[in-house]
Design a protein around this motif. Structure first.
Motif, PDB file in Angstrom:
ATOM      1  N   SER A 129      -0.565 -24.580 -21.716  1.00 59.08           N
ATOM      2  CA  SER A 129      -0.530 -23.112 -21.689  1.00 59.08           C
ATOM      3  C   SER A 129      -0.460 -22.593 -20.256  1.00 59.08           C
ATOM      4  CB  SER A 129      -1.772 -22.547 -22.390  1.00 59.08           C
ATOM      5  OG  SER A 129      -1.792 -22.909 -23.760  1.00 59.08           O
ATOM      6  N   ASP A 133       3.034 -20.664 -18.019  1.00 53.02           N
ATOM      7  CA  ASP A 133       2.974 -19.431 -17.227  1.00 53.02           C
ATOM      8  C   ASP A 133       3.446 -19.638 -15.797  1.00 53.02           C
ATOM      9  OD1 ASP A 133       2.088 -17.792 -19.229  1.00 53.02           O
ATOM     10  OD2 ASP A 133       0.000 -17.692 -18.547  1.00 53.02           O
ATOM     11  N   ARG A 134       3.675 -20.898 -15.416  1.00 56.40           N
ATOM     12  CA  ARG A 134       3.975 -21.176 -14.006  1.00 56.40           C
ATOM     13  C   ARG A 134       5.316 -21.848 -13.756  1.00 56.40           C
ATOM     14  NH1 ARG A 134      -1.677 -22.884 -11.097  1.00 56.40           N
ATOM     15  NH2 ARG A 134      -3.036 -21.403 -12.172  1.00 56.40           N
ATOM     16  N   TYR A 182      -8.132 -19.375 -18.887  1.00 57.94           N
ATOM     17  CA  TYR A 182      -7.453 -20.036 -20.004  1.00 57.94           C
ATOM     18  C   TYR A 182      -8.409 -20.779 -20.936  1.00 57.94           C
ATOM     19  CZ  TYR A 182      -2.993 -19.201 -17.615  1.00 57.94           C
ATOM     20  OH  TYR A 182      -1.898 -18.618 -17.016  1.00 57.94           O
ATOM     21  N   GLN A 206       3.454 -17.796 -27.203  1.00 56.52           N
ATOM     22  CA  GLN A 206       3.854 -18.024 -25.815  1.00 56.52           C
ATOM     23  C   GLN A 206       5.260 -18.629 -25.802  1.00 56.52           C
ATOM     24  OE1 GLN A 206       1.578 -20.953 -23.580  1.00 56.52           O
ATOM     25  NE2 GLN A 206       1.689 -19.721 -21.717  1.00 56.52           N
ATOM     26  N   LEU A 215       4.457 -16.485 -13.456  1.00 57.77           N
ATOM     27  CA  LEU A 215       4.169 -15.131 -13.906  1.00 57.77           C
ATOM     28  C   LEU A 215       3.133 -14.506 -12.979  1.00 57.77           C
ATOM     29  CD1 LEU A 215       3.809 -15.386 -17.802  1.00 57.77           C
ATOM     30  CD2 LEU A 215       5.540 -14.106 -16.546  1.00 57.77           C
ATOM     31  N   ILE A 220      -0.327 -13.152 -17.161  1.00 54.85           N
ATOM     32  CA  ILE A 220      -0.582 -14.495 -17.692  1.00 54.85           C
ATOM     33  C   ILE A 220      -1.073 -14.407 -19.127  1.00 54.85           C
ATOM     34  CG2 ILE A 220      -1.026 -15.446 -15.407  1.00 54.85           C
ATOM     35  CD1 ILE A 220      -4.030 -15.407 -16.065  1.00 54.85           C
ATOM     36  N   LEU A 221      -0.946 -15.519 -19.840  1.00 53.94           N
ATOM     37  CA  LEU A 221      -1.257 -15.554 -21.273  1.00 53.94           C
ATOM     38  C   LEU A 221      -2.625 -14.951 -21.615  1.00 53.94           C
ATOM     39  CD1 LEU A 221      -0.363 -16.599 -24.135  1.00 53.94           C
ATOM     40  CD2 LEU A 221      -1.637 -18.661 -23.589  1.00 53.94           C
TER      41      LEU A 221
END
Length: 224
Positions: A129, A133-134, A182, A206, A215, A220-221
């Motif tokens: 996860s 995002d990266r 997270y 996602q 992001l 971010i998530l």
């Protein structure tokens, strides 16, 4: 990600198949970190008492003889997990939902009245996860190792994957120190959904991105 009162365990499983209800963990590896120092390394084969499908041996290199000669009883693994999965512990895995499911059903077989409470009282962090995002697709552990320039390892053996994961997480923390956000937040591919949901995990769709950069923190998530 670590503090004086928090124990972080990086872990990985190798399994006899993909169905957590019918298949078994055949190798469990854990690296325990407190205050940034590795205090324990654990790696055990499990004698599951049945033959492995040939494709599992092809993927993992684990043979039936290895499990018979070096494997220990599953109940002992369950006891080792129960001892380690204490409150104030953070469990970190790459695609954590998969490993959490196998850990949960293993505990459920041997501690049916305690398993739910054990896994609920622990924090769970999914580095997939974070990676989504990266970095752009793909997001396997081997890809994370490449993205962050980690020394090559023998993938598909649990202890080597766990060591790689530890160094990936360190690189992620140095890249941007937001891993705590997270904890207990898992992303999933909206195309496939989530078959089994734990009540203590927040599941968020996602989708894959191709941005070429991380992001921003506000997107971010865990914050959407």
């Amino acid at each position: 990600m670590e503090s004086a009162c928090i124990k972080v365990i990086f872990f990985d499983t190798e399994t006899s198949g993909l169905d957590c209800r019918w298949d078994n963990i055949i190798e469990l590896a854990m690296i325990t970190v407190v205050d940034g120092e590795i205090i324990d390394s654990y790696d055990e084969f499990i004698n599951i008492g049945k033959a492995l499908p040939p494709n599992i041996t092809d993927i993992t290199g684990i043979t039936n003889n290895m499990l018979k000669e070096q494997g220990i009883d599953e109940k002992r693994i369950a006891c080792d997990l129960k001892k380690r999965l204490t409150p104030e512990t953070i469990m970190v895995a790459h695609n954590c939902q998969f490993d959490l499911l196998f850990v949960y059903f293993l505990l459920k077989r041997h501690f049916p009245l305690e398993a739910d409470e054990i896994v609920k009282n622990v924090g769970w962090l999914d580095t997939v996860s974070v990676l989504k995002d990266r970095k752009d697709f793909p997001h396997k552990l081997i890809d994370a190792v490449d993205y962050y320039g980690i020394e090559k390892v023998n993938f598909h053996r649990a202890i080597d994957d766990t060591k790689a994961l530890y160094y990936v997480a360190l690189a992620m923390k140095n890249e941007r120190d937001d891993l705590k956000e997270y904890i207990n937040v898992f992303g999933y591919n909206p195309k496939y959904g989530v078959d089994f949901r734990f009540p203590f995990i927040e599941y968020k769709p996602q989708p894959y991105h191709n941005r070429g950069k991380m992001l921003p923190k506000e997107k971010i998530l865990p914050r959407i």
